[in-house]
Design a protein around this motif. Structure first.
Motif, short mmCIF file in Angstrom:
data_model
loop_
_atom_site.label_atom_id
_atom_site.label_comp_id
_atom_site.label_asym_id
_atom_site.label_seq_id
_atom_site.Cartn_x
_atom_site.Cartn_y
_atom_site.Cartn_z
N TYR A 184 11.79 -20.54 23.94
CA TYR A 184 12.83 -19.68 24.51
C TYR A 184 13.23 -20.09 25.92
O TYR A 184 14.10 -19.44 26.52
N ARG A 185 12.59 -21.16 26.45
CA ARG A 185 12.84 -21.60 27.82
C ARG A 185 12.75 -20.41 28.78
O ARG A 185 13.61 -20.18 29.62
N GLN A 186 11.67 -19.67 28.64
CA GLN A 186 11.54 -18.41 29.38
C GLN A 186 10.45 -18.50 30.43
O GLN A 186 9.29 -18.73 30.13
N ASN A 187 10.85 -18.33 31.69
CA ASN A 187 9.92 -18.24 32.80
C ASN A 187 9.55 -16.77 33.02
O ASN A 187 10.23 -15.88 32.52
N PRO A 188 8.48 -16.48 33.76
CA PRO A 188 7.64 -17.41 34.52
C PRO A 188 6.54 -18.04 33.66
O PRO A 188 6.35 -17.65 32.51
N VAL A 189 5.82 -19.00 34.24
CA VAL A 189 4.64 -19.55 33.61
C VAL A 189 3.54 -18.49 33.69
O VAL A 189 3.24 -17.98 34.77
N THR A 190 2.96 -18.14 32.56
CA THR A 190 1.90 -17.14 32.53
C THR A 190 0.58 -17.78 32.13
O THR A 190 0.56 -18.84 31.49
N CYS A 191 -0.50 -17.13 32.51
CA CYS A 191 -1.83 -17.64 32.17
C CYS A 191 -2.77 -16.50 31.80
O CYS A 191 -3.34 -16.49 30.71
N LYS A 192 -2.93 -15.52 32.69
CA LYS A 192 -3.78 -14.37 32.39
C LYS A 192 -3.21 -13.58 31.22
O LYS A 192 -1.99 -13.46 31.08
N ALA A 193 -4.08 -12.98 30.44
CA ALA A 193 -3.63 -12.14 29.33
C ALA A 193 -2.69 -11.05 29.83
O ALA A 193 -1.65 -10.78 29.20
N SER A 194 -3.01 -10.42 30.94
CA SER A 194 -2.18 -9.34 31.46
C SER A 194 -0.80 -9.84 31.88
O SER A 194 0.20 -9.11 31.74
N GLU A 195 -0.72 -11.07 32.37
CA GLU A 195 0.58 -11.65 32.73
C GLU A 195 1.41 -11.91 31.49
O GLU A 195 2.62 -11.67 31.47
N VAL A 196 0.78 -12.43 30.46
CA VAL A 196 1.48 -12.72 29.21
C VAL A 196 2.07 -11.43 28.64
O VAL A 196 3.23 -11.38 28.22
N LEU A 197 1.28 -10.38 28.65
CA LEU A 197 1.74 -9.09 28.14
C LEU A 197 2.87 -8.53 29.00
O LEU A 197 3.89 -8.05 28.49
N ALA A 198 2.73 -8.61 30.32
CA ALA A 198 3.72 -8.03 31.22
C ALA A 198 5.07 -8.72 31.10
O ALA A 198 6.12 -8.06 31.14
N HIS A 199 5.07 -10.04 30.94
CA HIS A 199 6.32 -10.80 30.91
C HIS A 199 6.80 -11.09 29.49
O HIS A 199 7.94 -11.54 29.31
N GLY A 200 5.93 -10.85 28.50
CA GLY A 200 6.33 -11.06 27.11
C GLY A 200 6.55 -12.50 26.74
O GLY A 200 7.28 -12.79 25.78
N THR A 201 5.90 -13.42 27.45
CA THR A 201 6.10 -14.84 27.19
C THR A 201 4.86 -15.63 27.57
O THR A 201 4.08 -15.21 28.44
#
Length: 202
Positions: A53-70
């Motif tokens: 989806y060419r979707q930023n930001p770069v996520t790493c932590k599980a909570s970041e992935v969930l918050a940004h949906g990517t």
């Protein structure tokens, strides 16, 4: 086995949002395999693969992935591990080494393993389906996103309790998903000496 239930820096299932999502996915009840299936479908289908989806930001932590949906496959595997662990299901991280495109170079691909009482350790890949990619949760059959078909590709026979250092180096140092794509992690993990590893998965 306790390390595969731990809440850690990157598999941070005790984060309130991650815990709430895990509880919501477990609310319908059922056996551990039923809860694992719902967690898998959530991450596979509701969290977008960053490069698809060419979707930023770069996520790493599980909570970041969930918050940004990517997230890249690695980050999505961190979230799936967190959701499973939050529901008392032992879960870890697995890796393959795959070709990029139709010829080298290679890169690592991240996926998961969950311990299901009826089946033992079972690998599942929530990378996200698309044309040519059809990963499913159908134990005891394993249906991953990618098959090993090309010389040099590898299935690493281990389960890591924590993300591999090569993966963290890519996700934590590159500012955009485009930059990650040009610095994808790679390496031969077959002789990895990381302590939190089970070498008898395959």
């Amino acid at each position: 086995m306790q390390e595969f239930l731990a809440s850690t820096t990157y598999i941070d299932w005790q984060h309130p949002a991650v815990l709430a999502q895990a509880q919501a996915l477990a609310a319908a009840g059922g056996e551990q395999a039923d809860i694992a299936r719902r967690c898998f479908h959530f991450v596979r289908d509701q969290i977008k693969h960053s490069w698809d989806y060419r979707q930023n930001p770069v996520t790493c932590k599980a909570s970041e992935v969930l918050a940004h949906g990517t997230g890249y496959c690695y980050a999505k595997s961190h979230l799936l591990a967190a959701l499973l662990r939050a529901n008392g299901i032992h879960a870890g991280l697995c890796y393959q080494r795959l070709i990029i495109g139709t010829e080298p170079p290679f890169c690592l691909h991240g996926l998961n393993a969950a311990y299901l009482p009826e089946h033992g350790w079972y690998r599942l890949d929530a990378r996200g389906n698309k044309l040519g990619v059809d990963a499913e949760f159908c134990p005891p059959k394993e249906q991953l996103a990618f098959a090993i078909t090309t010389p040099g590709e590898q299935d690493f026979a281990g389960i890591w309790a924590e993300p591999h250092a090569a993966v963290l180096a890519s996700l934590l140092t590159q500012p955009t998903v485009e930059a990650v794509m040009t610095h994808l992690p790679d390496g031969d993990l077959s002789n990895d000496s990381t302590p939190a590893r089970l070498a008898h998965l395959l």
